[in-house]
Write a protein that holds these residues in place. Structure first.
Motif: not given
Ligand code: ATP
Ligand code: MG
Lengths: 263, 386
Positions: B236-255
């Motif tokens: 669960i922790i890994f899932g949530v971590f990836s979800a949130i960090s992935g969101y910001w990665l997308a935000h940063w890369l505009d992807a």
């Protein structure tokens, strides 16, 4: 050697008639098939209460299949099974089961203690969770099989003999009347084998019925007082001293066993 | 952060949790591929559901699609039971068939259906906040947040109620059956939850990400723990971590958000695969190296025990007597000294009492393989682990 041991048996057996008379397990006309290919044909079997019984037969004879059908894990295509006169479904709590070793996932994230605790799930029923009482029972069972020092070990990090002891502890914790064990001696050393058989003999002494799939024919007279020969059909069943002979061995295994038994 | 950003991260996190729970059991049951099959073969169920309801978030559509998921599992098992093909082949036969039926249904009705294959496969988390649930004129939040929230609550309730049953039927189906916990019932229960979660999530995150969120966090957790509850927690922790960090990665890369979350999951798995303390690649290599050193140490101690002549125990001569090429003599000497097992007096090495006892015990263990006595030695020496 073994002949002498067979002679010794009767003195030990005097305890049995006390509890004998009742039928612990009754199997009638049982036929079981995998994909419509029958592997057990028309089995009739009566196991008296209080015996320590070996089921012997070659690989693929259907020994595991017989146990699984008695325990309702497999559905037979014909025939019926009763435990003390009632269907298995109503008698679950009277029965404990040690499966053949290959049948579980040893890499499963769980400890020895946890596996033994699973033996208590049956009496808990659905939804209710194990508590202190169950844990205490599990620790006692671990102690009994000499595995207490390993209680926190992940199960794949145990040796084959230790894994077998854990399974035995799990069956003990079920506190049943009838124990089914599928090859409990598979891959264990002499010390563990003696430890296990002593526990089984103790169970019989306290009036339990113990049914064991066994491959080492040499030790049958020494360990067991009752035996069933199985090879797709039931060849014979009865007291070791009466029916454990070359004739039945030959019928079951298809080769003459005389020499190897007398060795 | 604006409210849309918070909502997106919230949806992604809830989806991650809802996926991690059934995902953990799928991984343990070695059924990772089944989640892939389900995620694709729900398409025809979705399309038919959409014809009827015209609403991607309608409960009826979710149930219809989930039913297709369960049918997939049943079909796979049926084909497998014939004994003609293995499970992976059966999966490979079933899901493309169902998926293509879905694709044809969409193509045939392309004009009046507001549904395209790309959206199904990849989802679009960025748009999720725009589709809002309005109850008697009040905006109560994005629809997909509600959908996944409800699914997650049901999943957690079921998990708490049937944790013991799930555990025993996954570990030992035979015992579960003999105790009266129908493994078949639990199996199809789990498949239903996995299907419903897939349907409920994929609108937001797409079919591919659903599979990644089910399998990757559980696979990471599996490498880190030997406790089922901890495995669930970590997944669960890994899932949530990836979800949130992935969101910001997308935000940063505009992807794409879904793509970025999947990337994070992949990176996380790679990291854990390399660095996990016990099962990780580096730990395994390190352990092997340690074991080599310790075998040399033991050889060395044994040599000391067996030879009383000073000549045999001179530091400079040790090299000749024992096979030192593999490990530097210095490492071994240091290890022995650190553990107070030897004394070096005037360049002559001798065993201390502790060293002597240790050697006897270790040899005894190696010969008899009796584990119980050396349980306490295990923490010091890798040699005796496993
Ligand atoms: N799941 C299965 N599907 C199809 N056939 C099976 C299955 N399990 C067992 N069989 C077949 O049924 C027969 C009896 O198998 P069973 O496992 O009962 O034998 P066994 O007497 O326990 O053998 P062993 O001594 O090797 O454990 C064998 O021919 C086996 O190939
Ligand atoms: Mg068998």
């Amino acid at each position: 050697m073994n002949r002498i041991k067979i002679m010794k048996e009767p003195s030990e057996k005097k305890e049995i008639p006390a509890s004998a008379g009742r039928i612990a397990v009754q199997v009638d006309d049982l036929t079981v098939a995998y994909n419509y290919k029958p592997v057990l044909w028309d089995i009739d079997l009566e196991i008296p209460e209080g015996v320590l019984m070996a089921i012997v037969g070659p690989n693929g004879a259907g020994k595991s299949t017989l146990i699984k059908s008695i325990l309702g894990i497999l559905k037979p295509i014909a025939g019926s099974v009763s435990i003390y006169g009632k269907p298995y479904d109503q008698q679950r709590k009277l029965v404990a089961y040690v499966p053949q070793k290959g049948s579980v996932d040893w890499d499963f994230p769980t400890t020895a203690l946890d596996v033994v605790m699973m033996g208590t799930y049956g009496s808990l029923g659905w939804i209710k969770r194990p508590g202190q009482k169950e844990k205490k029972a599990a620790l006692e069972a671990l102690e009994k099989v000499g595995m207490l020092p390993f209680k926190s070990r992940q199960i794949s990090q145990l040796s084959g003999g230790q894994q077998q002891r854990i399974f035995l502890a799990r069956a003990l914790v079920q506190d049943a009347s009838i124990y089914f064990m599928d090859e409990p001696f598979q891959g264990v050393d002499a010390t563990t084998e003696i430890a296990i058989i002593n526990i089984l003999k103790e169970l019989r002494k306290s009036g339990k019925t113990v049914i064991v799939v066994h491959h080492d024919l040499q030790t049958v007279p020494e360990y067991f007082d009752w035996v069933t020969f199985l090879n797709v059909k039931k060849i014979a069943t009865g007291p070791v001293k009466d029916i454990f002979n070359d004739d039945n061995l030959t019928k079951t295994y298809g080769i003459n066993y005389k020499v190897s038994i007398q060795e | 952060m604006n409210s849309a950003q918070i909502e997106i991260q919230l949806i992604a996190s809830l989806v991650a949790i809802a996926c991690a729970i059934p995902g953990t059991f799928l991984v343990l049951r070695k059924m990772a591929m089944i989640s892939d099959a389900i995620s694709h073969s729900i398409l025809p169920g979705l399309v038919v559901g959409f014809f009827i309801t015209q609403d991607l978030n309608s409960p009826l559509l979710i149930l219809l699609a989930a039913l297709t998921g369960v049918i997939t599992v049943i079909l796979v098992e049926r084909i497998q039971k014939t004994g003609l093909v293995k499970e992976d082949t059966a999966i490979g036969l079933v899901f493309p068939a169902l998926f293509s039926i879905g694709v044809i249904l969409i193509a045939k009705n392309a004009n009046d259906v507001h549904l395209d294959v790309d959206a199904v496969l990849l989802g679009e988390l960025a748009f999720a906040p725009f589709d809002r649930l309005i109850i008697s004129g009040v905006d109560v939040g994005p629809k997909s947040l509600w959908v996944i929230g409800i699914i997650l609550s049901v999943t957690i309730t079921l998990l708490i109620a049937f944790f013991k049953e799930l555990k025993i039927s996954t570990f030992d189906a035979g015992l579960a059956a003999s105790l009266g916990f129908s493994p078949a019932l639990i199996h199809y229960g789990l498949m239903t939850v996995a299907s419903i979660t897939t349907v409920g999530s994929f609108d937001a995150v797409g079919a591919i990400l659903v599979v990644a969120l089910m399998i990757a966090p559980a696979a990471c957790a599996y490498l880190l723990t030997t406790d089922l509850k901890k495995m669930l927690g970590l997944a669960i922790i890994f899932g949530v971590f990836s979800a949130i960090s992935g969101y910001w990665l997308a935000h940063w890369l505009d992807a794409s958000i879904a793509g970025s979350i999947t990337t994070m999951l992949g990176l996380l798995f790679l990291f854990i695969y390399l660095f996990a303390p016990n099962k990780g690649l580096i730990a395994v290599i390190y352990r092997e190296k340690q074991q080599r050193i310790e075998v040399s140490l033991l050889t060395f101690l044994l040599h000391l025990k067996n030879h009383s002549e000073e000549r045999e125990r001179h530091v400079n001569h040790l090299q000749e007597h024992i096979n030192w090429q593999k490990v530097r003599a210095k490492t071994v000497l240091e290890l022995a000294l650190k553990n107070n097992m030897i004394l070096i007096d005037n360049k002559i090495v001798s065993l201390t009492q502790k060293g002597d006892e240790f050697t006897s015990k270790a040899i005894d263990y190696i010969i008899t393989n009796e584990d119980a006595q050396i349980e306490d030695m295990k923490d010091d020496f890798f040699l005796f682990r496993g």
